[in-house]
Design a protein around this motif. Sequence first.
Motif, PDB file in Angstrom:
ATOM      1  N   GLY A  17       0.461 -17.883 -30.671  1.00  0.00           N
ATOM      2  CA  GLY A  17      -0.784 -18.034 -31.407  1.00  0.00           C
ATOM      3  C   GLY A  17      -1.819 -18.851 -30.662  1.00  0.00           C
ATOM      4  N   LEU A  18      -1.802 -18.756 -29.328  1.00  0.00           N
ATOM      5  CA  LEU A  18      -2.731 -19.515 -28.495  1.00  0.00           C
ATOM      6  C   LEU A  18      -3.664 -18.582 -27.751  1.00  0.00           C
ATOM      7  CD1 LEU A  18      -0.140 -21.896 -26.787  1.00  0.00           C
ATOM      8  CD2 LEU A  18      -1.676 -22.519 -28.664  1.00  0.00           C
ATOM      9  N   LYS A  19      -4.769 -19.129 -27.276  1.00  0.00           N
ATOM     10  CA  LYS A  19      -5.600 -18.394 -26.343  1.00  0.00           C
ATOM     11  C   LYS A  19      -4.916 -18.423 -24.970  1.00  0.00           C
ATOM     12  CE  LYS A  19     -10.034 -19.484 -28.552  1.00  0.00           C
ATOM     13  NZ  LYS A  19     -11.361 -20.131 -28.371  1.00  0.00           N
ATOM     14  N   PRO A  20      -4.887 -17.308 -24.251  1.00  0.00           N
ATOM     15  CA  PRO A  20      -4.241 -17.299 -22.927  1.00  0.00           C
ATOM     16  C   PRO A  20      -4.783 -18.382 -22.002  1.00  0.00           C
ATOM     17  CG  PRO A  20      -4.711 -15.061 -23.632  1.00  0.00           C
ATOM     18  CD  PRO A  20      -5.364 -15.964 -24.642  1.00  0.00           C
ATOM     19  N   LYS A  21      -6.090 -18.650 -22.078  1.00  0.00           N
ATOM     20  CA  LYS A  21      -6.697 -19.672 -21.228  1.00  0.00           C
ATOM     21  C   LYS A  21      -6.096 -21.043 -21.519  1.00  0.00           C
ATOM     22  CE  LYS A  21     -11.211 -21.647 -19.995  1.00  0.00           C
ATOM     23  NZ  LYS A  21     -12.677 -21.597 -20.258  1.00  0.00           N
ATOM     24  N   THR A  22      -5.837 -21.331 -22.794  1.00  0.00           N
ATOM     25  CA  THR A  22      -5.264 -22.623 -23.176  1.00  0.00           C
ATOM     26  C   THR A  22      -3.860 -22.773 -22.618  1.00  0.00           C
ATOM     27  OG1 THR A  22      -6.563 -22.677 -25.216  1.00  0.00           O
ATOM     28  CG2 THR A  22      -4.610 -24.080 -25.131  1.00  0.00           C
ATOM     29  N   ARG A  24      -2.509 -21.102 -20.049  1.00  0.00           N
ATOM     30  CA  ARG A  24      -2.527 -21.154 -18.576  1.00  0.00           C
ATOM     31  C   ARG A  24      -2.939 -22.535 -18.081  1.00  0.00           C
ATOM     32  NH1 ARG A  24      -4.629 -15.759 -18.994  1.00  0.00           N
ATOM     33  NH2 ARG A  24      -6.752 -16.586 -18.909  1.00  0.00           N
ATOM     34  N   ALA A  25      -3.913 -23.147 -18.736  1.00  0.00           N
ATOM     35  CA  ALA A  25      -4.359 -24.486 -18.324  1.00  0.00           C
ATOM     36  C   ALA A  25      -3.227 -25.495 -18.470  1.00  0.00           C
ATOM     37  CB  ALA A  25      -5.575 -24.910 -19.143  1.00  0.00           C
ATOM     38  N   TRP A  26      -2.505 -25.406 -19.590  1.00  0.00           N
ATOM     39  CA  TRP A  26      -1.369 -26.320 -19.795  1.00  0.00           C
ATOM     40  C   TRP A  26      -0.302 -26.098 -18.738  1.00  0.00           C
ATOM     41  CZ3 TRP A  26       3.818 -25.355 -20.993  1.00  0.00           C
ATOM     42  CH2 TRP A  26       4.567 -26.495 -21.325  1.00  0.00           C
ATOM     43  N   MET A  27      -0.001 -24.835 -18.427  1.00  0.00           N
ATOM     44  CA  MET A  27       1.033 -24.521 -17.446  1.00  0.00           C
ATOM     45  C   MET A  27       0.642 -25.000 -16.049  1.00  0.00           C
ATOM     46  SD  MET A  27       2.198 -20.774 -18.883  1.00  0.00           S
ATOM     47  CE  MET A  27       3.582 -20.585 -17.773  1.00  0.00           C
ATOM     48  N   ARG A  28      -0.640 -24.910 -15.719  1.00  0.00           N
ATOM     49  CA  ARG A  28      -1.088 -25.423 -14.413  1.00  0.00           C
ATOM     50  C   ARG A  28      -0.899 -26.929 -14.339  1.00  0.00           C
ATOM     51  NH1 ARG A  28      -5.495 -21.675 -15.225  1.00  0.00           N
ATOM     52  NH2 ARG A  28      -5.262 -19.866 -13.851  1.00  0.00           N
ATOM     53  N   ARG A  29      -1.122 -27.609 -15.450  1.00  0.00           N
ATOM     54  CA  ARG A  29      -0.942 -29.063 -15.454  1.00  0.00           C
ATOM     55  C   ARG A  29       0.518 -29.449 -15.247  1.00  0.00           C
ATOM     56  NH1 ARG A  29      -4.745 -28.902 -19.741  1.00  0.00           N
ATOM     57  NH2 ARG A  29      -3.127 -29.252 -21.314  1.00  0.00           N
ATOM     58  N   GLN A  30       1.419 -28.524 -15.535  1.00  0.00           N
ATOM     59  CA  GLN A  30       2.836 -28.793 -15.289  1.00  0.00           C
ATOM     60  C   GLN A  30       3.197 -28.607 -13.818  1.00  0.00           C
ATOM     61  OE1 GLN A  30       3.981 -30.073 -18.173  1.00  0.00           O
ATOM     62  NE2 GLN A  30       1.952 -29.369 -18.817  1.00  0.00           N
ATOM     63  N   GLY A  31       2.232 -28.125 -13.016  1.00  0.00           N
ATOM     64  CA  GLY A  31       2.488 -27.915 -11.594  1.00  0.00           C
ATOM     65  C   GLY A  31       3.216 -26.627 -11.293  1.00  0.00           C
ATOM     66  N   TRP A  32       3.123 -25.630 -12.181  1.00  0.00           N
ATOM     67  CA  TRP A  32       3.883 -24.383 -12.031  1.00  0.00           C
ATOM     68  C   TRP A  32       3.135 -23.349 -11.204  1.00  0.00           C
ATOM     69  CZ3 TRP A  32       5.385 -23.950 -17.907  1.00  0.00           C
ATOM     70  CH2 TRP A  32       6.332 -24.947 -18.194  1.00  0.00           C
ATOM     71  N   ALA A  52       7.487 -24.024 -22.448  1.00  0.00           N
ATOM     72  CA  ALA A  52       6.250 -23.706 -23.166  1.00  0.00           C
ATOM     73  C   ALA A  52       6.512 -23.521 -24.653  1.00  0.00           C
ATOM     74  CB  ALA A  52       5.619 -22.451 -22.578  1.00  0.00           C
ATOM     75  N   ARG A  53       7.599 -22.833 -24.968  1.00  0.00           N
ATOM     76  CA  ARG A  53       7.920 -22.629 -26.389  1.00  0.00           C
ATOM     77  C   ARG A  53       8.230 -23.956 -27.073  1.00  0.00           C
ATOM     78  NH1 ARG A  53       8.441 -17.442 -27.942  1.00  0.00           N
ATOM     79  NH2 ARG A  53       8.733 -15.850 -26.320  1.00  0.00           N
ATOM     80  N   ALA A  54       8.958 -24.828 -26.374  1.00  0.00           N
ATOM     81  CA  ALA A  54       9.281 -26.132 -26.953  1.00  0.00           C
ATOM     82  C   ALA A  54       8.021 -26.946 -27.206  1.00  0.00           C
ATOM     83  CB  ALA A  54      10.227 -26.892 -26.032  1.00  0.00           C
ATOM     84  N   HIS A  55       7.058 -26.813 -26.302  1.00  0.00           N
ATOM     85  CA  HIS A  55       5.834 -27.616 -26.418  1.00  0.00           C
ATOM     86  C   HIS A  55       4.886 -27.065 -27.485  1.00  0.00           C
ATOM     87  CE1 HIS A  55       2.721 -30.367 -24.927  1.00  0.00           C
ATOM     88  NE2 HIS A  55       1.873 -29.375 -25.072  1.00  0.00           N
TER      89      HIS A  55
END
Length: 218
Positions: A17-22, A24-32, A52-55
């Motif tokens: 239930g998220l915007k893809p941009k949101t 992707r930004a979070w995943m980049r911050r994880q260094g992935w 990602a699912r846990a978060h």
Amino acid sequence: MTTPPCVTPTHLAAELGLKPKTLRAWMRRQGWRGLEEKGASWCITPEQEASARAHWSSNAEHAGLDDIALIDNLAEWSAWASFAEVGPLAPRLPGVYQFRVTGQLMPVYVGMAGERRGMGLRGRLSMYRRGKAATSGFGEAVLDRALADEAFVARQLDRLREEGPQRTSAWARDAVAWFSPDIRWAVTADSASALLLEAEVEKVLRPHGIWNRPRNLD
């Protein structure tokens, strides 16, 4: 053997239930994902999907609050405060510290400090403040994620054009400032106690996608 289907940020974002941009930004911050991969298709690994699912799942907030409460009970922690403000005031004693990004409840990193020639926590944290730990600990973790953030890199390139080359330590300091982290700590009796407490906290935080390097905690 059948190749498992590629899970993309767009597909996973729709499920959460998220915007893809949101997402992707979070995943980049994880260094992935690094800048060199920009524009390439992104297949999320099973481990990344689980984090990602846990978060982001609807139950993650409640599970996260339970885990935060569990960590709270492991030691006598200082109050959360801005690292820029209280970092220089940390005690010269061994202990464990946690970082979190301002505005978030869940810590993103846990580390420890031994006696460090009588400097303890203050000595370790001063390495981050001065940009002297760009290849270890929180200094490495936060620099890796800043370098994966296009906005941070663009700002640093503008600075390069205006001011000329900067030392690695300056980039490391800027990375810490970019995330504007909060910190808290707990003093321990000695280095051995700090190592044990650090491991306990890391076990609790690991499912939430923390920035610490993976290691065997069993």
